[in-house]
Enzyme design. Structure first.
Site, PDB file in Angstrom:
ATOM      1  N   ASP A  11       0.877  -1.173   0.000  1.00  0.00           N
ATOM      2  CA  ASP A  11       0.000   0.000   0.000  1.00  0.00           C
ATOM      3  C   ASP A  11       0.911   1.218   0.000  1.00  0.00           C
ATOM      4  O   ASP A  11       1.691   1.415   0.937  1.00  0.00           O
ATOM      5  CB  ASP A  11      -0.890   0.021   1.243  1.00  0.00           C
ATOM      6  CG  ASP A  11      -1.978  -1.040   1.197  1.00  0.00           C
ATOM      7  OD1 ASP A  11      -2.360  -1.450   0.088  1.00  0.00           O
ATOM      8  OD2 ASP A  11      -2.447  -1.459   2.261  1.00  0.00           O
ATOM      9  N   ASP A 130     -13.659  -3.438  -2.015  1.00  0.00           N
ATOM     10  CA  ASP A 130     -13.516  -3.192  -0.578  1.00  0.00           C
ATOM     11  C   ASP A 130     -14.907  -3.291   0.025  1.00  0.00           C
ATOM     12  O   ASP A 130     -15.787  -2.488  -0.300  1.00  0.00           O
ATOM     13  CB  ASP A 130     -12.946  -1.794  -0.306  1.00  0.00           C
ATOM     14  CG  ASP A 130     -11.462  -1.692  -0.609  1.00  0.00           C
ATOM     15  OD1 ASP A 130     -10.832  -2.741  -0.845  1.00  0.00           O
ATOM     16  OD2 ASP A 130     -10.933  -0.567  -0.609  1.00  0.00           O
TER      17      ASP A 130
END
EC number: 4.3.2.10
Length: 256
Positions: A11, A130
């Site tokens: 990330d 998500d």
């Protein structure tokens, strides 16, 4: 039967690898290129690179970092964050990515998934989801780094984008992200049962058994993790050997 894959996830925010809990409280975890080199040498099956603020900042992905990452490693590279157009996908592939992960743009315009699959092939198109549980047996999709609810049911949406040409689903449980309590197995199983393409389980790995559960109980083709690898709790080799010892088919050549 295909071998299960282990995918470390980078990330990236402001050119640095970060790791948080439930998508917030980010901690610096190093340089993405150095991390990619380490994971490549350690025998990771693939690498996932997500520019986590590109969508919310409304800016293009950091192509220079992608290019340097791709040049430094030989394993397949999936890149996501701020992928909005066919030109964005083309730029990523030219920079060395093997697959482009799309999320916010796919929610906004389903045709984008179809157009991307037609232009570049389904094998290049990963749709990222998500999801957060809103009631038992139902999970809602959130976009913009987990900040924006969509009202969309995650399982129905997964089915829809696969029908449009998505070649893989990257499924993250927002409830479990960074919590180290294991994957959301009911969510993972619901999606893997609903689609006929590989599903990458993401969000919640804290132990090696959690990796096993994602494949064995959740039906995932690949398991993605960040914290346990970035901060040295476990190595890729330890993870692969544990999964193999639990009866899962793994690629064991090249592990260090």
């Amino acid at each position: 039967m295909l071998k299960s894959r282990i995918i470390p996830c980078l990330d990236v925010k402001d050119g640095r690898v970060v790791k948080g809990v439930n998508f917030v409280d980010l901690t610096d975890a190093g340089d993405p290129v150095e991390a990619a080199i380490r994971y490549d040498a350690a025998g990771a099956d693939e690498l996932c690179f997500l520019d986590i603020t590109a969508s919310s900042d409304d800016r293009p992905i950091l192509l220079d970092v992608v290019r340097r990452t791709a040049e430094a490693c030989f394993m397949p590279l999936t890149v996501g964050g701020g992928v909005r157009t066919l030109d964005d996908i083309r730029a990523l592939l030219l920079a060395g990515a093997d697959k482009a992960s799309i999320m916010t743009a796919a929610v906004a315009n389903r045709d984008f998934v179809r157009e991307a699959a037609e232009k570049f092939g389904s094998q290049c198109v990963v749709v990222a989801i998500d999801a957060k549980q809103v009631r038992p047996g139902r999970w809602e999709i959130f976009t913009h780094g987990g900040r924006k609810p969509t009202g969309l049911d995650a399982v129905d949406y997964a089915r829809e984008v696969v029908a449009l040409g998505a070649g893989e689903i990257l499924l993250t449980s927002m409830d479990r992200d960074g919590a180290k309590t294991g994957f959301d197995i009911p969510l993972t199983k619901a999606v893997t049962d609903a689609v006929n393409v590989p599903v990458i389980a993401s969000g919640g790995v804290g132990t090696l058994d959690h990796l096993v559960e994602g494949v064995r109980d959740g039906g995932a083709s690949a398991v993605l993790a960040a914290s346990i690898f970035h901060f040295g709790e476990f190595t890729i080799a330890e993870a692969k050997l544990h999964m193999a010892n639990c009866g899962l088919r793994m690629r064991l050549d090249g592990i260090v």
